[in-house]
Design a protein around this motif. Structure first.
Motif, PDB file in Angstrom:
ATOM      1  N   ASN A   1      15.733 -58.562 -12.856  1.00  0.00           N
ATOM      2  CA  ASN A   1      14.779 -57.558 -13.297  1.00  0.00           C
ATOM      3  C   ASN A   1      15.430 -56.645 -14.341  1.00  0.00           C
ATOM      4  OD1 ASN A   1      13.184 -54.945 -13.227  1.00  0.00           O
ATOM      5  ND2 ASN A   1      11.977 -56.177 -11.790  1.00  0.00           N
TER       6      ASN A   1
ATOM      7  N   LYS B   1      15.181 -53.664 -14.816  1.00  0.00           N
ATOM      8  CA  LYS B   1      15.542 -52.352 -14.265  1.00  0.00           C
ATOM      9  C   LYS B   1      16.743 -52.426 -13.325  1.00  0.00           C
ATOM     10  CE  LYS B   1      10.719 -50.812 -14.456  1.00  0.00           C
ATOM     11  NZ  LYS B   1       9.519 -50.466 -13.641  1.00  0.00           N
TER      12      LYS B   1
ATOM     13  N   GLU C   1      16.064 -61.709 -18.384  1.00  0.00           N
ATOM     14  CA  GLU C   1      15.486 -60.611 -17.609  1.00  0.00           C
ATOM     15  C   GLU C   1      13.959 -60.677 -17.712  1.00  0.00           C
ATOM     16  OE1 GLU C   1      17.075 -56.961 -19.074  1.00  0.00           O
ATOM     17  OE2 GLU C   1      16.279 -57.202 -21.102  1.00  0.00           O
ATOM     18  N   ASP C   2      13.307 -60.417 -16.582  1.00  0.00           N
ATOM     19  CA  ASP C   2      11.844 -60.476 -16.544  1.00  0.00           C
ATOM     20  C   ASP C   2      11.356 -59.586 -15.393  1.00  0.00           C
ATOM     21  OD1 ASP C   2       9.554 -62.572 -17.732  1.00  0.00           O
ATOM     22  OD2 ASP C   2       9.038 -61.709 -15.784  1.00  0.00           O
ATOM     23  N   GLU C   3      10.288 -58.847 -15.657  1.00  0.00           N
ATOM     24  CA  GLU C   3       9.773 -57.917 -14.644  1.00  0.00           C
ATOM     25  C   GLU C   3       9.204 -58.621 -13.414  1.00  0.00           C
ATOM     26  OE1 GLU C   3       6.992 -55.338 -16.536  1.00  0.00           O
ATOM     27  OE2 GLU C   3       8.556 -54.128 -17.510  1.00  0.00           O
ATOM     28  N   TYR C   4       8.974 -59.921 -13.521  1.00  0.00           N
ATOM     29  CA  TYR C   4       8.478 -60.693 -12.370  1.00  0.00           C
ATOM     30  C   TYR C   4       9.461 -60.650 -11.199  1.00  0.00           C
ATOM     31  CZ  TYR C   4       8.670 -65.035  -9.683  1.00  0.00           C
ATOM     32  OH  TYR C   4       8.823 -65.955  -8.683  1.00  0.00           O
TER      33      TYR C   4
END
Length: 868
Positions: free
Chosen positions: A227, A229, A254-257
């Motif tokens: 993520n 973040k 990186e991916d918000e999933y």
């Protein structure tokens, strides 16, 4: 027949069919009312859910027909693509034949043979339940007319840009060997393992820990993701890791999933074998590597495992990872796993070229018509369920890789590669004159079902039925197909007809066993409606289902309940026998001016019952309508009016009037009953004099008249006092045949006048020698208080007080044994942890019943001792 049995039901149904009474033409000038049956699968047999669904629809069809509507209840069956093909394949396998050996055309012929032999079985079973569908208009989702409608619909949606073919990840059943829509996947909680694998950083002894439930899919990994973040891994984004066992480098993205709380917060991305990973792969332009094929076996992309079943490959992969010291740890893990709704096989996400319907725009109008009230859900809370799905709708995968079904009317040019769609077969490319190859896939069964409300009425032709009966008035269905069917019918209705397919949607609940458990063959708690009909009659089953069908509540059904309502059929039968015996050769007077008080009361109560039933049916409160009928017939008409009539028949000036009222009220209550119990109501109605139509089906549904308020108030008091006397008799176990003397201390002048005015009825119904008005207590007597005053029964009237006390002490002893045993059982933690839930609930219920028996017996002893 002298006693009730249901043998006449088949003869009655034949009478209805022979007289074309199910057709809307019987009320051709009436306002149209229409319903389409949720088409059962041709492979199916009538189950208890069907029985509930058909019963509720039939109640409304018969009610509206009797109200003068031109009623079309349109029946049909669904071709059930996967289920039917599977069944025929099994039949061929028994003969050692595979469908591939005989080819597609010959196999389809075999399926049609099977359908023509067995396909109408469920229709015959629906008839046995009493369904008043117009079977002259029977439809099948693959009959010629509906097939034409399906082709027309496909082409119009395609031309409008709503249908496309594209490569996408879909739910795939390796066993049925076809794509499935999201709705055709059933999820089950399973005990599994969560494997934490070591993905070593490029040229490093450091590694990332990646958690997965499916280590066999790592051969299709094209990245690992974190993520954006997640500060733990910020410095690693863009670097590479070594894919375990494969030894190739894949990138860290990186991916918000990514869910930071799952596992280590690092996940493997396998675009070919996970729906979410596929979307991540599209966003990051990742390669798609297929590690598992369409038969659930490993591909050449899994070195050393090619051709191995995916679950066996999991075991081998885990062993190889252990040998290479690439497993960080293994944990027990419970998660939801998708299974094929037909065969139960675990679903495999699979990259495939499929046909889809774009649903976002279609859903907008379908949402709007429910929001503005053009379509109403009953109960209303189901609208929320509908909206939740519609606002988050995904494109609908409509292609299936089977042979039985509507073949997709699309053609691909062998020469130029262009795709064409056509309602009629074409073999030459319109663009280059090259040879066209027809599409081999068939349409999802639900595609043809989505057109059901208008295709069954003749669309795309503008038929008289379509003009008169579309939109349909009411849809009765289960909550489990709101997404499969209801939503799709609304979308298709708005697109093709520019109007809603139905005005009201009544969602009925599940039928469960008496403990509230879902019925299943494995549990052995299935109630077969055909067995019930054979034993108790269709009317008994129908009335039981109706009176239990409260909005929003599942039905808990037991054989005891069905037996109870069979006794209700017997009550109706015995009422007829009494009336028949007492009205032989009776000719009703043209005008009757003088009515007995009992007749005035029963007419008023009938009118009130009619009003309640009509209102309840109009509000889709089937249980309240059935209960109003039950209370009126059993208690007011049978228990009171028929008994009161004995005070008049052959004895006073009201004799003929009472005979006429018995016939009049009974005839009306049969009409009131008819939608619920059509067989017995028709059978007995045909035996009555002065019928208004050739069948009760087309007789007018009763209308309420003015209520006789004063007489109802008087009889409310009268009946409560009679009940009090009956309670005193029952509690003291005095034979019903023994005449007793009662005392009544009225609370006011009104109550005193009732006893005096209606003494004839009191003495008859309470089987009393006399009832005396008093102002003080009666010494050594039993008392039954009412809101109108106290009823007294002297202890000396052949009541064995000491014997009764002795009997009750034995009852207390027996109850105490049960209480001790059940308390011990329910305090036993081993029993609580191992016993089935229904046995624990049953034990708790038995304990409460035993305590109540004991308490009531103690109170009764105290009462008896007070009169010694």
């Amino acid at each position: 027949m002298d006693t009730y049995n249901s043998d006449f039901e088949k003869d009655i149904y034949r009478f209805w069919e022979e007289n074309d009474l199910f057709k809307p033409e019987v009320n051709k000038d009436g306002k149209p009312f229409s319903m389409v049956i949720p088409p059962p699968n041709v492979t199916g047999a009538l189950h208890i859910g069907h029985a509930l669904n058909q019963t509720l629809q039939d109640i409304f069809a018969r009610y509206k027909r009797m109200c003068g509507y031109s009623v079309l209840w349109l029946p049909g069956t669904d071709h059930a693509g996967i289920a039917t093909q599977t069944m025929v394949e099994r039949d061929l396998a028994k003969k050692g034949i595979k469908k591939e050996e005989i080819g597609r055309d010959a196999f389809i012929e075999k399926v049609w043979e099977w359908k023509n032999t067995y396909g109408n079985r469920i229709i015959d079973q629906i008839k046995r339940l009493g369904a008043s569908c117009d079977f002259s208009r029977l439809r099948f989702t693959m009959d010629e007319g509906l097939s034409r409608a399906v082709r027309k619909a496909f082409v119009e949606l395609y031309d409008a840009g709503y249908i496309y073919k594209g490569e996408y990840i879909i739910n795939w059943c390796p066993s049925c060997h076809t794509a499935l829509s999201d709705l055709e996947v059933e999820y089950e909680e399973e005990n599994s393992k969560l494997y934490y694998l070591k993905y070593f950083l490029e040229n490093s002894d450091d590694f990332l820990v990646v958690a997965t439930t499916r280590p066999e899919t790592l051969f299709g990994d094209t990245a690992v993701a974190v993520n954006p973040k997640d500060e733990r891994y910020k410095h690693l984004v863009g670097k590479k890791v070594v894919l375990p066992l494969v030894n190739k480098l894949i990138e860290i993205i990186e991916d918000e999933y990514v869910d930071m709380s799952f596992g280590s917060g690092v996940v493997k991305i396998t675009p070919a074998h996970d729906v979410n990973d596929f979307e991540v792969g599209k966003r990051h332009n990742l390669d798609i590597i297929i590690a598992i094929d369409d038969y659930g076996k490993m591909t050449h992309n899994a070195p050393g495992l090619e051709g191995v079943d995916r679950f066996e490959a999991r075991k081998i992969t885990i062993e190889k990872l252990k040998e290479a010291n690439l497993i960080y740890k293994i944990e027990d893990y419970v998660h939801s796993v998708g299974h094929c709704y037909r065969c139960g096989t675990v679903i495999e996400p699979y990259i495939s070229k499929q046909w889809f319907v774009k649903t976002k725009d279609l859903a907008k109008k379908a949402i709007e018509v429910v929001e503005n009230g053009s379509i109403k859900f009953i109960p209303k809370h189901w609208e929320k369920t509908y909206f939740e799905w519609m606002y988050n709708i995904k494109d609908w995968c409509i292609s299936r890789q089977i042979w039985w079904g509507h073949r997709i009317p699309a053609y691909t040019c062998k020469q130029c590669g262009e795709v064409f769609v056509s309602e009629n077969p074409i073999d030459k490319c319109p663009k280059c004159s090259g040879k066209l190859i027809p599409e081999t896939d068939v349409l999802d069964t639900w595609f043809s079902s989505a057109l059901w409300p208008f295709s069954t009425l003749g669309w795309p032709d503008n038929t008289e039925d379509l003009k008169k009966f579309y939109p349909t008035s009411l849809l009765v269905t289960g909550f489990d197909i709101i997404f499969f069917w209801v939503a799709r019918m609304i979308m298709m209705g708005m697109f093709f007809m520019n109007d809603v397919p139905f005005k009201d949607v009544y969602i009925h609940a599940l039928v469960r066993d008496k403990f509230g458990q879902k019925m299943s063959k494995t549990k052995g708690n299935v109630i077969d409606p055909l067995d019930v009909i054979e034993k108790y009659g269709a009317d008994s089953l129908r009335f039981t289902l109706a009176i239990l069908a409260a909005q929003g509540r599942d039905i808990k059904l037991s054989y005891d309940q069905i037996e109870s309502y069979r006794r209700f059929m017997n009550k109706i039968w015995n009422a007829y026998r009494f009336i028949e015996m007492n009205t032989k050769d009776f000719q009703p007077a043209v005008n009757t001016n003088a009515y007995s008080s009992a007749s005035l009361w029963i007419k008023s109560r009938l009118s009130k019952a009619i009003e309640q039933v009509r209102q309840s049916l109009d509000d889709y409160k089937f249980n309240e309508a059935a209960d109003s009928i039950y209370q009126f017939v059993w208690h007011e008409f049978c228990d009171y009016y028929i008994e009161m009539s004995k005070a008049h028949i052959g004895k006073d000036e009201f004799s003929d009037e009472v005979k006429g009222t018995l016939l009049e009220v009974f005839e009306q209550l049969l009409r009131l009953l008819h939608p619920f119990v059509p067989f017995i109501s028709e059978f007995l109605w045909q035996k009555l004099p002065n019928k208004s139509a050739k069948s009760i089906m087309i007789a007018k549904y009763p209308h309420s008249q003015e209520f006789a308020t004063q007489i109802e108030e008087e009889f409310e008091c009268l009946i409560e006092l009679i009940k009090a006397m009956r309670i005193l008799r029952s509690e003291n176990t005095i034979a019903a045949t023994k005449k007793l003397s009662f005392y009544f201390r009225p609370i006011n002048e009104f109550a005193k006048n009732i006893i005096e005015k209606y003494q004839k009825y009191v003495l008859l119904l309470a089987n009393a020698k006399e009832i005396s008005i008093i102002k003080t207590d009666v010494p050594k007597s039993f008392i039954q208080p009412t809101k109108y005053g106290d009823i007294f029964l002297e202890a000396g009237q052949n009541i064995d007080v000491e014997g009764e006390i002795l009997r009750l002490k034995k009852v207390i002893e027996k109850a105490q044994v049960s209480i001790d045993f059940l308390n011990k059982r329910l305090r036993n933690q081993e029993f609580i942890s191992k016993a089935p839930k229904q046995l624990i609930e049953k034990s708790k219920k038995e304990l409460q019943e035993a305590i109540l028996i004991k308490e009531n017996a103690k109170k009764r002893i105290e009462q008896l001792q007070s009169v010694l």
